[in-house]
Design an enzyme around this catalytic site. Structure first.
Site, PDB file in Angstrom:
ATOM      1  N   SER A 172      34.413  53.943  43.766  1.00 46.98           N
ATOM      2  CA  SER A 172      34.270  52.524  43.437  1.00 46.98           C
ATOM      3  C   SER A 172      34.615  51.590  44.589  1.00 46.98           C
ATOM      4  O   SER A 172      34.102  50.464  44.628  1.00 46.98           O
ATOM      5  CB  SER A 172      35.150  52.193  42.232  1.00 46.98           C
ATOM      6  OG  SER A 172      36.489  52.629  42.458  1.00 46.98           O
TER       7      SER A 172
ATOM      8  N   LYS B 110      32.630  45.620  42.553  1.00 42.76           N
ATOM      9  CA  LYS B 110      32.879  44.299  41.976  1.00 42.76           C
ATOM     10  C   LYS B 110      31.767  43.302  42.289  1.00 42.76           C
ATOM     11  O   LYS B 110      31.525  42.370  41.506  1.00 42.76           O
ATOM     12  CB  LYS B 110      34.228  43.746  42.459  1.00 42.76           C
ATOM     13  CG  LYS B 110      35.429  44.551  41.996  1.00 42.76           C
ATOM     14  CD  LYS B 110      35.602  44.510  40.481  1.00 42.76           C
ATOM     15  CE  LYS B 110      36.779  45.348  40.028  1.00 42.76           C
ATOM     16  NZ  LYS B 110      36.927  45.412  38.566  1.00 42.76           N
TER      17      LYS B 110
ATOM     18  N   GLU C  80      40.408  36.240  37.828  1.00 46.69           N
ATOM     19  CA  GLU C  80      41.677  36.959  38.000  1.00 46.69           C
ATOM     20  C   GLU C  80      41.397  38.074  39.004  1.00 46.69           C
ATOM     21  O   GLU C  80      40.241  38.504  39.176  1.00 46.69           O
ATOM     22  CB  GLU C  80      42.123  37.550  36.650  1.00 46.69           C
ATOM     23  CG  GLU C  80      41.500  38.879  36.259  1.00 46.69           C
ATOM     24  CD  GLU C  80      40.006  38.797  35.916  1.00 46.69           C
ATOM     25  OE1 GLU C  80      39.436  37.684  35.888  1.00 46.69           O
ATOM     26  OE2 GLU C  80      39.406  39.857  35.691  1.00 46.69           O
TER      27      GLU C  80
HETATM   28  C1  LIG Z   1      39.544  42.516  37.923  1.00 46.17           C
HETATM   29  C2  LIG Z   1      40.799  43.210  38.274  1.00 46.17           C
HETATM   30  C3  LIG Z   1      40.569  44.528  38.945  1.00 46.17           C
HETATM   31  C4  LIG Z   1      40.338  44.699  40.290  1.00 46.17           C
HETATM   32  N1  LIG Z   1      39.945  45.914  40.806  1.00 46.17           N
HETATM   33  C5  LIG Z   1      39.810  46.996  40.124  1.00 46.17           C
HETATM   34  C6  LIG Z   1      39.223  48.188  40.732  1.00 46.17           C
HETATM   35  C7  LIG Z   1      38.887  49.282  39.927  1.00 46.17           C
HETATM   36  C8  LIG Z   1      39.209  49.305  38.448  1.00 46.17           C
HETATM   37  O1  LIG Z   1      38.505  48.282  37.802  1.00 46.17           O
HETATM   38  P1  LIG Z   1      37.410  48.653  36.706  1.00 46.17           P
HETATM   39  O2  LIG Z   1      36.266  49.281  37.418  1.00 46.17           O
HETATM   40  O3  LIG Z   1      37.009  47.358  36.076  1.00 46.17           O
HETATM   41  O4  LIG Z   1      38.083  49.616  35.751  1.00 46.17           O
HETATM   42  C9  LIG Z   1      38.287  50.384  40.484  1.00 46.17           C
HETATM   43  N2  LIG Z   1      37.994  50.444  41.800  1.00 46.17           N
HETATM   44  C10 LIG Z   1      38.309  49.419  42.626  1.00 46.17           C
HETATM   45  C11 LIG Z   1      37.983  49.527  44.077  1.00 46.17           C
HETATM   46  C12 LIG Z   1      38.933  48.259  42.110  1.00 46.17           C
HETATM   47  O5  LIG Z   1      39.251  47.240  42.949  1.00 46.17           O
HETATM   48  C13 LIG Z   1      40.400  43.645  41.299  1.00 46.17           C
HETATM   49  O6  LIG Z   1      40.981  42.604  41.054  1.00 46.17           O
HETATM   50  O7  LIG Z   1      39.834  43.857  42.399  1.00 46.17           O
END
Ligand SMILES: CC/C=C(/N=C/c1c(COP(=O)(O)O)cnc(C)c1O)C(=O)O
Length: 387
Positions: free
Chosen positions: A370, A81, A103
């Site tokens: 991720s 992120k 969000e």
């Molecule tokens: C923006 C809403 C999604 C969130 N997280 C999604 C997330 C995801 C899935 O989100 P995407 O990569 O956007 O599909 C995958 N791996 C981790 C560690 C995540 O935290 C958040 O709020 O942190």
């Protein structure tokens, strides 16, 4: 502004000016080498490049292709992120905005956003479903410590889609001072393009790292799909490489033949939500119906329009891992590799490991790890206790 028949900007008139302003700023920035230098000057802070790690015990356990892990969990703040948060805060600065809203579901995007707001001195308001405030408590604490305000959302199912709704409502009323730092490759044009362009650093690094370590392209790249940002970032630079399979793993929840899942690309229908045309889990009347996933970050009704397009043209394949398979992968990677993965990432790990099992030993499967699983240990313990 479209990905085949998907994407677009289906928004109220009141948002059009702001989206046009954002698009103009992004076109100008993305054509400006100085902007990308600003982004790359942040690599040290983000702890980029992230490691491409050969998981030898997982590879041995699967008995097939080599299993490589792209360590986005080792980035600053603990997930991919930060890539998007850094890119968008630089854009917000260029736009002269002073307030950032976002969000969050898993709280990782909230933490990444609060982190860059601290570094760049911006006000930070994070919308988060009350259910996610409960199940990702560690990240709520981190957001607050970083100076972010967490605004619990109690409408709807009190999860990610409800947080997106509230963030969009806020943005419409505060367009002049506020940038909406959207957390995934979703929303009206230009958001899916902007987020993909900041996340594609993942796939670009994988390509050069595997070339250096193994002298070849991957045979498959695998990533979990919530809104789709880490997956599109992992896939994007391989789309033109026909021999590389692109595998997205969605949340199968209690099973994709139940109503309790978030496997949008497997079971959704084409519709419009959050400003974009994409696959959606919705009722016949077009209302968003409740979804479920053990992982907050995948618990979402829709998916980025670029993934809907890649599915529609058959370039990418999308499967689902259910809650139980996710927990099995969580445990296996923790105990065989000493890496505690986020529950979201555990879906990709399950899918990638099952795929590796079916492929010959001279092939290579790269799985995007991720995020870090520290945020999830309480929930996992709770799940195991209730067994
Ligand atoms: C923006 C809403 C999604 C969130 N997280 C999604 C997330 C995801 C899935 O989100 P995407 O990569 O956007 O599909 C995958 N791996 C981790 C560690 C995540 O935290 C958040 O709020 O942190």
């Amino acid at each position: 502004s479209r990905f085949g028949i998907f994407g677009g900007a289906y928004v109220a008139e009141s948002l059009v000016d702001c989206l046009n302003e954002l698009e103009a700023a992004y076109i100008e920035a993305s054509n400006d080498p100085a902007f990308w230098k600003e982004f790359e000057d942040m690599y040290g802070y983000m702890n980029r490049p992230s490691e491409l790690y050969l998981a030898e015990r997982l590879t041995e356990e699967m008995g097939g292709a080599k299993v490589w892990l792209k360590r986005e969990d080792l980035n600053h703040t603990g997930s991919h992120k930060i890539n998007n948060a850094v890119g968008q805060i630089l854009l917000a600065k260029r736009l002269g905005k002073k307030r950032i809203i976002a969000e969050t579901g898993a709280g990782q995007h909230g933490v990444a956003t609060a982190t860059v707001c601290a570094k760049f001195g911006m006000q930070c308001d994070i919308y988060m479903g009350a259910e996610d405030v409960r199940r990702q408590e560690l990240n709520v604490f981190r957001i607050k410590m970083l100076g972010g305000n967490v605004i619990p959302v109690t409408s709807g199912s009190q999860t990610l889609k409800d947080a997106v709704n509230e963030a969009m409502r806020d943005w419409v009323t505060r367009l002049d001072s506020t940038h909406y730092l959207i957390g995934s490759a979703i929303g009206p044009h230009p958001f899916p393009t902007i987020v993909r362009d900041f996340q594609r650093v993942i796939g670009r690094e994988i390509k050069s790292q595997l070339q250096e370590k193994a002298g070849k392209l991957p045979d498959a790249v695998v990533a979990c799909v919530g809104g789709g940002s880490n997956a599109i970032g992992t896939f994007y630079d391989f789309i033109g490489d026909e021999g590389v399979r692109l595998v997205g793993v969605e949340a199968g929840g209690h099973g994709i033949d139940t109503n309790a899942h978030s496997a949008t690309l497997s079971k959704g229908v084409i519709g419009v939500v959050h400003g974009a045309s994409s696959y959606i889990i919705q009722s016949k009347e077009g209302q968003l119906t409740p979804t479920h996933s053990i992982s907050a970050g995948l618990d979402y009704n829709s998916v980025g329009p670029e993934h809907s397009h890649l599915k529609y043209i058959g370039r990418a394949e999308y499967i689902a891992a259910d809650d139980f398979q996710c927990l099995s992968a969580f445990k296996m990677v923790t105990q065989l590799e000493g890496i505690i993965p986020a529950l979201e990432s555990s879906h990709a790990l399950w899918g990638g490991m099952q795929l590796a099992k079916t492929l010959p030993k001279d092939q290579d499967v790269v799985i995007c790890l991720s995020g870090n699983g520290a945020k999830d240990v309480a929930e996992v313990l709770l799940t195991l206790k209730n067994k």
